[in-house]
Every structure is written in C-alpha cells, then in structure tokens.
Design a protein around this motif. Structure first.
Motif, PDB file in Angstrom:
ATOM      1  N   LEU A   1       0.854  -1.028  -0.007  1.00  0.00           N
ATOM      2  CA  LEU A   1      -0.039   0.161  -0.044  1.00  0.00           C
ATOM      3  C   LEU A   1       0.967   1.294  -0.046  1.00  0.00           C
ATOM      4  O   LEU A   1       0.233   2.509  -0.175  1.00  0.00           O
ATOM      5  CB  LEU A   1      -0.696  -0.096   1.262  1.00  0.00           C
ATOM      6  N   MET A   2       2.254   1.223   0.242  1.00  0.00           N
ATOM      7  CA  MET A   2       2.940   2.411   0.319  1.00  0.00           C
ATOM      8  C   MET A   2       3.295   2.868  -1.097  1.00  0.00           C
ATOM      9  O   MET A   2       3.753   2.037  -2.020  1.00  0.00           O
ATOM     10  CB  MET A   2       4.156   2.239   1.128  1.00  0.00           C
ATOM     11  N   PHE A   3       3.144   4.158  -1.335  1.00  0.00           N
ATOM     12  CA  PHE A   3       3.579   4.765  -2.680  1.00  0.00           C
ATOM     13  C   PHE A   3       5.400   4.914  -2.281  1.00  0.00           C
ATOM     14  O   PHE A   3       5.675   5.560  -1.512  1.00  0.00           O
ATOM     15  CB  PHE A   3       3.101   6.028  -2.752  1.00  0.00           C
ATOM     16  N   GLU A   4       5.812   4.502  -3.613  1.00  0.00           N
ATOM     17  CA  GLU A   4       7.202   4.751  -3.771  1.00  0.00           C
ATOM     18  C   GLU A   4       7.646   5.802  -4.589  1.00  0.00           C
ATOM     19  O   GLU A   4       6.810   6.361  -5.374  1.00  0.00           O
ATOM     20  CB  GLU A   4       7.949   3.354  -4.420  1.00  0.00           C
ATOM     21  N   THR A   5       8.637   6.443  -4.102  1.00  0.00           N
ATOM     22  CA  THR A   5       9.253   7.518  -5.037  1.00  0.00           C
ATOM     23  C   THR A   5      10.876   7.376  -4.911  1.00  0.00           C
ATOM     24  O   THR A   5      11.314   6.497  -4.276  1.00  0.00           O
ATOM     25  CB  THR A   5       8.926   8.894  -4.420  1.00  0.00           C
ATOM     26  N   LYS A   6      11.489   8.346  -5.653  1.00  0.00           N
ATOM     27  CA  LYS A   6      13.081   7.973  -5.678  1.00  0.00           C
ATOM     28  C   LYS A   6      13.540   9.509  -5.169  1.00  0.00           C
ATOM     29  O   LYS A   6      13.088  10.679  -5.539  1.00  0.00           O
ATOM     30  CB  LYS A   6      13.521   7.874  -6.953  1.00  0.00           C
ATOM     31  N   VAL A   7      14.420   9.503  -4.281  1.00  0.00           N
ATOM     32  CA  VAL A   7      15.136  10.742  -3.716  1.00  0.00           C
ATOM     33  C   VAL A   7      16.404  10.891  -4.310  1.00  0.00           C
ATOM     34  O   VAL A   7      17.368   9.884  -4.157  1.00  0.00           O
ATOM     35  CB  VAL A   7      14.897  10.566  -2.187  1.00  0.00           C
ATOM     36  N   GLY A   8      16.885  12.030  -4.670  1.00  0.00           N
ATOM     37  CA  GLY A   8      18.279  12.055  -5.092  1.00  0.00           C
ATOM     38  C   GLY A   8      18.639  11.874  -6.644  1.00  0.00           C
ATOM     39  O   GLY A   8      17.545  11.529  -7.214  1.00  0.00           O
ATOM     40  N   PRO A   9      19.837  12.065  -7.095  1.00  0.00           N
ATOM     41  CA  PRO A   9      20.068  11.938  -8.644  1.00  0.00           C
ATOM     42  C   PRO A   9      20.221  10.780  -8.897  1.00  0.00           C
ATOM     43  O   PRO A   9      20.024  10.556 -10.287  1.00  0.00           O
ATOM     44  CB  PRO A   9      21.401  12.944  -8.610  1.00  0.00           C
ATOM     45  N   LEU A  10      20.435   9.614  -8.127  1.00  0.00           N
ATOM     46  CA  LEU A  10      20.361   8.221  -8.638  1.00  0.00           C
ATOM     47  C   LEU A  10      19.047   7.759  -8.713  1.00  0.00           C
ATOM     48  O   LEU A  10      18.259   7.896  -7.916  1.00  0.00           O
ATOM     49  CB  LEU A  10      21.291   7.427  -7.531  1.00  0.00           C
ATOM     50  N   ALA A  11      19.010   6.848  -9.868  1.00  0.00           N
ATOM     51  CA  ALA A  11      17.603   6.435  -9.978  1.00  0.00           C
ATOM     52  C   ALA A  11      17.622   4.899  -9.742  1.00  0.00           C
ATOM     53  O   ALA A  11      16.445   4.251 -10.217  1.00  0.00           O
ATOM     54  CB  ALA A  11      17.041   6.633 -11.263  1.00  0.00           C
TER      55      ALA A  11
ATOM     56  N   ALA B   1      17.896   4.659  -4.198  1.00  0.00           N
ATOM     57  CA  ALA B   1      17.023   6.025  -4.000  1.00  0.00           C
ATOM     58  C   ALA B   1      15.726   5.781  -3.691  1.00  0.00           C
ATOM     59  O   ALA B   1      14.993   6.721  -3.536  1.00  0.00           O
ATOM     60  CB  ALA B   1      17.163   6.806  -5.514  1.00  0.00           C
ATOM     61  N   VAL B   2      15.218   4.455  -3.583  1.00  0.00           N
ATOM     62  CA  VAL B   2      13.748   4.397  -2.866  1.00  0.00           C
ATOM     63  C   VAL B   2      13.373   4.937  -1.705  1.00  0.00           C
ATOM     64  O   VAL B   2      13.958   4.473  -0.844  1.00  0.00           O
ATOM     65  CB  VAL B   2      13.442   2.714  -3.447  1.00  0.00           C
ATOM     66  N   ALA B   3      12.377   5.523  -1.857  1.00  0.00           N
ATOM     67  CA  ALA B   3      11.748   6.142  -0.465  1.00  0.00           C
ATOM     68  C   ALA B   3      10.255   6.301  -0.535  1.00  0.00           C
ATOM     69  O   ALA B   3       9.546   5.673  -1.676  1.00  0.00           O
ATOM     70  CB  ALA B   3      12.307   7.803  -0.191  1.00  0.00           C
ATOM     71  N   TYR B   4       9.409   6.478   0.623  1.00  0.00           N
ATOM     72  CA  TYR B   4       8.174   6.228   0.600  1.00  0.00           C
ATOM     73  C   TYR B   4       7.273   7.435   0.957  1.00  0.00           C
ATOM     74  O   TYR B   4       7.959   8.309   1.659  1.00  0.00           O
ATOM     75  CB  TYR B   4       7.708   5.180   1.536  1.00  0.00           C
ATOM     76  N   LEU B   5       6.383   7.670   0.487  1.00  0.00           N
ATOM     77  CA  LEU B   5       5.293   8.784   0.870  1.00  0.00           C
ATOM     78  C   LEU B   5       4.794   8.239   2.314  1.00  0.00           C
ATOM     79  O   LEU B   5       4.160   6.864   2.023  1.00  0.00           O
ATOM     80  CB  LEU B   5       4.366   9.172  -0.178  1.00  0.00           C
ATOM     81  N   ARG B   6       4.863   8.925   3.397  1.00  0.00           N
ATOM     82  CA  ARG B   6       4.366   8.268   4.566  1.00  0.00           C
ATOM     83  C   ARG B   6       2.882   7.644   4.629  1.00  0.00           C
ATOM     84  O   ARG B   6       2.128   8.454   4.285  1.00  0.00           O
ATOM     85  CB  ARG B   6       4.672   9.157   5.766  1.00  0.00           C
ATOM     86  N   PRO B   7       2.542   6.608   4.957  1.00  0.00           N
ATOM     87  CA  PRO B   7       1.175   6.026   5.197  1.00  0.00           C
ATOM     88  C   PRO B   7       0.696   6.271   6.164  1.00  0.00           C
ATOM     89  O   PRO B   7      -0.661   5.891   6.547  1.00  0.00           O
ATOM     90  CB  PRO B   7       1.424   4.602   4.847  1.00  0.00           C
ATOM     91  N   GLU B   8       1.287   7.035   7.281  1.00  0.00           N
ATOM     92  CA  GLU B   8       0.630   7.511   8.582  1.00  0.00           C
ATOM     93  C   GLU B   8       1.571   8.198   9.293  1.00  0.00           C
ATOM     94  O   GLU B   8       2.772   8.602   8.687  1.00  0.00           O
ATOM     95  CB  GLU B   8       0.571   6.037   9.575  1.00  0.00           C
ATOM     96  N   THR B   9       1.318   9.178  10.030  1.00  0.00           N
ATOM     97  CA  THR B   9       1.968  10.347  10.618  1.00  0.00           C
ATOM     98  C   THR B   9       2.726   9.752  11.796  1.00  0.00           C
ATOM     99  O   THR B   9       3.678  10.221  12.129  1.00  0.00           O
ATOM    100  CB  THR B   9       0.909  11.575  10.912  1.00  0.00           C
ATOM    101  N   ALA B  10       2.093   8.529  12.257  1.00  0.00           N
ATOM    102  CA  ALA B  10       2.859   8.165  13.631  1.00  0.00           C
ATOM    103  C   ALA B  10       4.069   7.849  13.597  1.00  0.00           C
ATOM    104  O   ALA B  10       4.854   8.099  14.678  1.00  0.00           O
ATOM    105  CB  ALA B  10       1.816   6.864  13.976  1.00  0.00           C
TER     106      ALA B  10
END
Ligand code: GAP
Length: 498
Positions: free
Chosen positions: A180-190, A194-203
C-alpha cells in the motif's frame, strides 16, 4: 451519500481531483467552503488536544523520511492488503471486501454466489442464490447462505466462485498481498538505493522524533506528542467519497506511559476523551459506537484496540482507532537506529522504554462524519408564511465554514449598505463571515442555510433610523430577535469561540 456528494460539488465543499481530465480515482480537492470546514476541524482538534492540555506537545515532521524508518516500523514488509483480480473485467478487489458462499440445495452444492461488501450484502447474496437455484431448476430446500470473505477461500474453490463483475465463475485470481505504500525516488540516482516512501501514517514521524522532544522539552511520563498531516496509501478500492482515499490527512497522538501504568484505565480515558471531542464538534452521541477488536485478531504487539464507529451514509464504519501498542514501535526504532529510546522517569527513579496509547483519527473521515450529521431536510415558513422544504447543514458554530452572513435589507439604499458593510468589516477581523446584498431576504437566508452558516444578521431601517439594533436569525430554529451590536458580538463570541 449521493445527496452529500451533490451538495459538496454544488456549493464548493469538495471536488473530484483533476476533474477536467475526467477525475483521478481516490483523490479529492477541497473547495472554498471545504477548506474552511477542514481547517476548522483541525484547529478545534489542535486546540483541544494540544494547546489546552499540559501533557501533549505538537510536532510537524516531513512526509518523506529515511526509508529505514519504514523498515523498522514493519511497513516495508507488512503494510499490504489482500487483493484479487478479475481476469476478464480487469477489475481489482480487496479480498477481505469480497464475500462468497456456496449455494446448497438439499445438501448438494449447485454453485457459488459472490458480493462486494455492503450493508445489503446478505440480502443481495440470498437473492442471487435463489436465482441460481431457479435457473438450475432445482427442487428442494436452499440451505442458509453463509458468507465468508475471499481471503478464506480454498484453492479448489477459485474456479467455482463467480466474479462480482461478470457473474461468471473462474475468472478471479487467488488472493495475494498488494503493497500500500507509494514509492518515490530521492536524489540524482535512479537506482534501488534511491527508493523512498510517501508516509502511510503520521505516527512514525512521532516515534522518530520522540527522543528529540524528550531531550529538548520538559516532558515527563505520561505525555503525548501530536501531529496533523498528510498520509498516502495506494488503496486497492478507494471508495465511498472521501471515506477511503489515496491521499488523506491524519490527526494522531502517541501517548507515552510507564510500562507499569494501568494501561487499561488510560485506554478507557482516551476512548472517552475521543468520544467527547466528536460530540463537541457536533456529532450525535448515539451515532458513535465502540468496536473492541477481539484478542485473537490483534497484531502480535498490540494489547488492545477499540475503534470508534460512526453511522456513515454507507453504513457503520471506523472513524477513530484507539490502540495500545505497548513498546513495539520504540523498541523497533531503538534496534534499527542503535539509539536508546529509554526515558528517565523522575517519579519512579527508573529508566524504561515507555509504552504507548495511540488515538488515530482521519481528518477527511471526520469531515464526512460532520457532513453526514449536519445534513438535514426540514420544512420552514417562507417570506409569505407558506411552508417550504429546505436543505440545511446544521454545523456546530465552532466548525461551520462561514460563521455569520450580513445582509442589508435592500441593496439600493446606500445608508443600509454602508452600515451593513461596516458591520461586515468589523466581524471579518475576527471570523470568516459573508456579505450578501442580492435577492429577496428569504432566498439569501436559504443560500446560507445550505452551507450551514449558523447566524444571519440583517440591517434594516430600524437599525439606521431607530435604536441601532440588528435582526439576528438562528439557522436551526429560524427564530429572529433584535440585538444591539454589543450583544451581537458577545453572543457570536460565546457560540463560536466557546
Ligand atoms: N497509526 C495508526 C493508523 O494509521 P489506521 O487505522 O490505519 O491506523 C487511522 O488509520 C485513521 O486514519 C482511521 O481510523 C481513519 O480515520 C483514517 N484513515 C486510514 N486510512 C484512510 C484512507 N485511506 N482514507 C481516509 N482516511 C483514512
């Protein structure tokens, strides 16, 4: 629900995201009135849960955090829902929201029925079973239809259970886990690093900052950290308007307690605090119930969870989850980060990792509950004394998007307009108010009733020629009374600010 969705679009509360491109499933935009209502709900929560309590601190952490946080919390490996695909229609369902049952006549299984979760699912399944029996020209007694969700289906049943989309058996896949987590990439390396996530909860932002708050504040056990912010989940079946969407907002508290505390009483206190708060923003007490999760269904680290349920238009559903999570999260972060999560407790002169009680509420779900509770159709007399149907949103004055509307009786009388404008400007300094000079006064009242403005203020000839009083109209009772400007401001202040 259709009536609420219609009103929200018509009056500018909520729009489908990217509507000009045909919409985007699971995403919603808040229009001019929606953003006011939403902000008022968040402000009321922040005021009551953070500013008016001595034991809770606020926080605003980032949406994208170090991916190790999501590994430690268990989300990378475990945050998924079971899904099932219909190979023919290409539709995707959440397996735990798709129900099926064998149709048994005189002990013989003659086929299967399937339905999507709804308050009417049993009725729909029974009708489908009767139809199957009729088509199969079977005499005999139909056994009761016992629905199970698709996660409980057996491999030998996959070929027999019909797809709810086509009604044909054999096109549903086996259930499998969908992350269920949305993935994105952070930084110049693809690459994968570089994989990061949009938080699925603020906790988790709270747990990750717990040490910072302990080290920089003057908190002592028990204390809480609160956060309001966006969360993202790639829900398989976003539905029921803003009830389950892919981008939403949460208002969460992690309340840290001693491992030796009477957590059951503290949990109960939190449940009561949460119910009282919902009532304080206008939800009816009798529309809120408690769903206590059975012990055998709890996650291994959880001691107890109670959900506050609300009667939404699509049925009774979870609004607020209040969980006792033990020390699981802090222990996980201690282990993965190598940083101690212990706190020194002055009262007991001991060091420990606190346990936590977590009240977690969705802003959008609260807003839908507020819209549901406020939506009222009643009958009131019009200008000519005839009884007329009206639609009125009975928002509590504290969270109503517009607090008061100011009307000059006639728009072509400069002295009335000038006086009304002056009052409007004065009230605008404190509250979100609205000025309306066009149309018959009755019609102006109706327009405000529909958006839930609790107070209507009319400037007429008595105001300018006699005693300076204005007419104050109550949205719910339609009662009108004359008040001085001083009385008006005092009354508005009591009703809106409490
Ligand atoms: N930290 C615990 C947690 O996130 P949850 O039960 O998954 O628990 C808490 O979510 C609350 O967030 C729910 O009770 C609901 O109000 C809201 N929520 C969760 N998923 C949502 C979604 N897809 N759309 C809107 N609100 C959602």
């Amino acid at each position: 629900m259709e009536d609420i969705v219609g009103l929200c679009k018509r009056r500018g509360f909520i729009f489908q995201s990217s509507e000009i491109y045909g919409g985007y499933n699971g995403f919603y935009d808040y229009g001019p009135l929606g953003v006011e209502l939403r902000n008022n709900i968040k402000q009321a929560w922040w005021r009551d849960m953070v500013q008016c309590r001595d034991d809770i601190e606020g926080l605003d952490s980032t949406i994208i955090m170090h991916p190790k946080i999501w590994k430690a919390s268990g989300h990378v490996d475990g945050f998924s829902d079971p899904m099932v695909d219909c190979k023919e229609s290409k539709l995707r369902y959440r397996a735990d929201q798709l129900f099926f049952a064998p149709v048994i006549v005189d002990g013989e299984t003659i086929g299967y029925v399937s339905v999507i979760e709804s308050p009417e699912q049993q009725e729909i399944a029974e009708k489908a079973a009767a139809e199957l029996k009729r088509k199969a020209a079977k005499q005999g007694e139909l056994a009761p239809i016992v629905l199970k969700d698709y996660t409980e289906s057996q491999p030998e049943e996959y070929a027999l259970i019909p797809s709810p989309a086509t009604g044909k058996p054999g096109s549903l896949t086996a259930p499998r886990e969908f992350k269920l987590m949305f993935e994105t990439k952070v930084g110049p390396l693809a690459d994968d690093s570089a994989v990061a996530y949009l938080r699925p909860e603020t906790a988790q932002g709270i747990f990750a900052n717990y040490k910072n708050v302990v080290d920089t504040g003057r908190v002592k056990i028990p204390f809480g950290i609160a956060q309001i912010g966006k969360a993202f989940r790639n829900e398989i079946t976003p539905r029921n308007f803003i009830f389950r969407s892919r981008e939403f907002e949460q208002m969460e508290i992690e309340y840290f307690i001693s491992p030796n505390a009477d957590w059951k009483s503290l949990h109960r206190e939190w449940i009561d605090t949460c119910i009282d708060w919902l009532v304080s923003i206008g939800l009816p007490r009798d529309g809120i119930t408690e769903d206590i999760h059975p012990e055998d269904k709890l996650a291994f680290y959880s001691q107890a969870t109670t959900d506050l349920m609300f009667q939404f238009p699509h049925g009774e559903q979870e609004l607020w989850g209040i969980a006792c999570r033990g020390d699981y999260d802090l222990k996980q972060h201690q282990e993965h980060s190598g940083k101690s999560m212990e706190i020194f407790d002055e009262a007991s002169k001991s060091k420990f990792i606190p346990h936590v009680i977590e009240p977690s509420l969705g802003v959008d779900r609260t807003l839908l509950a507020v819209l549901t509770a406020a939506y009222t159709e009643d009958e009131v007399p019009n200008d000519k004394g005839q009884v007329e149907k009206r639609l009125v949103m009975k928002f509590s004055p504290r969270i109503a998007p517009v607090k008061a509307a100011i009307f000059p009786l006639l728009k072509n009388k400069p002295e009335l307009v000038e006086r009304a404008q002056a009052l409007y400007k004065k009230l605008q300094r404190r509250w979100n108010v609205f000025y309306d000079a066009s149309g018959a006064i009755g019609r102006r009242y109706r327009r405000q009733d529909e958006i839930g403005t609790p107070f209507g203020i009319t400037i007429d000839f008595d105001t300018i020629e006699k005693d300076g009083t204005v007419t104050l109209r109550d949205r719910d009772t339609c009662e009108q009374r004359r008040v001085t400007e001083e009385e008006l401001i005092q009354y508005l202040s009591e009703q809106i600010d409490g």
